[in-house]
Design an enzyme around this catalytic site. Structure first.
Site, PDB file in Angstrom:
ATOM      1  N   LYS A   1      -9.716  -7.082   9.340  1.00 45.76           N
ATOM      2  CA  LYS A   1     -10.424  -7.341  10.595  1.00 45.76           C
ATOM      3  C   LYS A   1     -10.321  -6.109  11.470  1.00 45.76           C
ATOM      4  CE  LYS A   1      -6.630  -9.455  13.116  1.00 45.76           C
ATOM      5  NZ  LYS A   1      -6.110 -10.618  13.807  1.00 45.76           N
TER       6      LYS A   1
ATOM      7  N   HIS B   1       0.825  -1.213   0.000  1.00 44.34           N
ATOM      8  CA  HIS B   1       0.000   0.000   0.000  1.00 44.34           C
ATOM      9  C   HIS B   1       0.859   1.263   0.000  1.00 44.34           C
ATOM     10  CE1 HIS B   1      -3.360  -2.665   0.750  1.00 44.34           C
ATOM     11  NE2 HIS B   1      -4.153  -1.642   0.480  1.00 44.34           N
TER      12      HIS B   1
END
Length: 186
Positions: A103, A38
């Site tokens: 999560k 990223h």
């Protein structure tokens, strides 16, 4: 809350049809990318450079799989803490990524980006890495091989189970469930 089977890549219609709390089973291609990838994506955006793969309308799974044992397509794979990608997620949605899987809770900027960019955040349950790896039919490193376990992988999945936690309508499953729980304990 519905049980929905979705083929990837996602369309805007798919995204808008989903609501916080829906159980979704993904079929098709998803991409694995974590922090280091990223960071590189964001650097490319800032320099007006192309990404090494086209992620428009795709889903990114925040995970770092273990190496496969003989006869396995992929080793254990489970979601990592999604909030670690919060600095990058709004830009990824702006680029055209339609969904992410991780999560845990996300920042307000990510929730706003879901609504503004018509994108979605899914959650996969941590601790089920063996179950999730059984849902992967094929895996291939497609970019940033030098990152090892954090290299970008293309996965072909069948009935990969996720929950919608933040939808494109501004709904938040965590807030909904906390409100239900508070009513029960009063």
């Amino acid at each position: 809350m519905a049980k929905v089977y979705i083929e990837t890549p996602l369309t805007s219609k798919d995204v808008l049809s989903l609501h916080a709390g829906d159980e979704v089973f993904l079929n098709g291609v998803i991409y694995v990318a974590r922090d280091a990838a990223h960071k590189r994506f964001l650097e490319r955006f800032e320099n007006n450079e192309q990404l090494p793969i086209n992620l428009r309308n795709q889903i990114i799974f925040y995970a770092g799989p273990t190496p496969p044992k003989p006869g396995q397509v992929i080793g254990s794979i489970a979601p990592t803490t999604a909030s670690r990608m919060d600095p990058y997620t709004p830009a990824m949605f702006e680029y055209g990524v339609k969904g992410v899987i991780g999560k845990g809770p996300r920042s307000q900027s990510v929730k706003d980006a879901c609504k503004n960019e018509k994108a979605i955040c899914f959650s996969a349950i941590g601790g089920l890495s063996a179950l999730l790896s059984d849902k992967v039919q094929a895996a291939e490193v497609v970019a940033y091989e030098d990152l090892g376990p954090e290299a970008i992988r293309e996965l072909v999945v069948k009935d990969f189970p996720v929950l919608v936690v933040y939808d494109a309508h501004g709904k938040d499953l965590y807030e909904q469930e906390i409100a239900k729980y508070r009513k029960l304990v009063r």
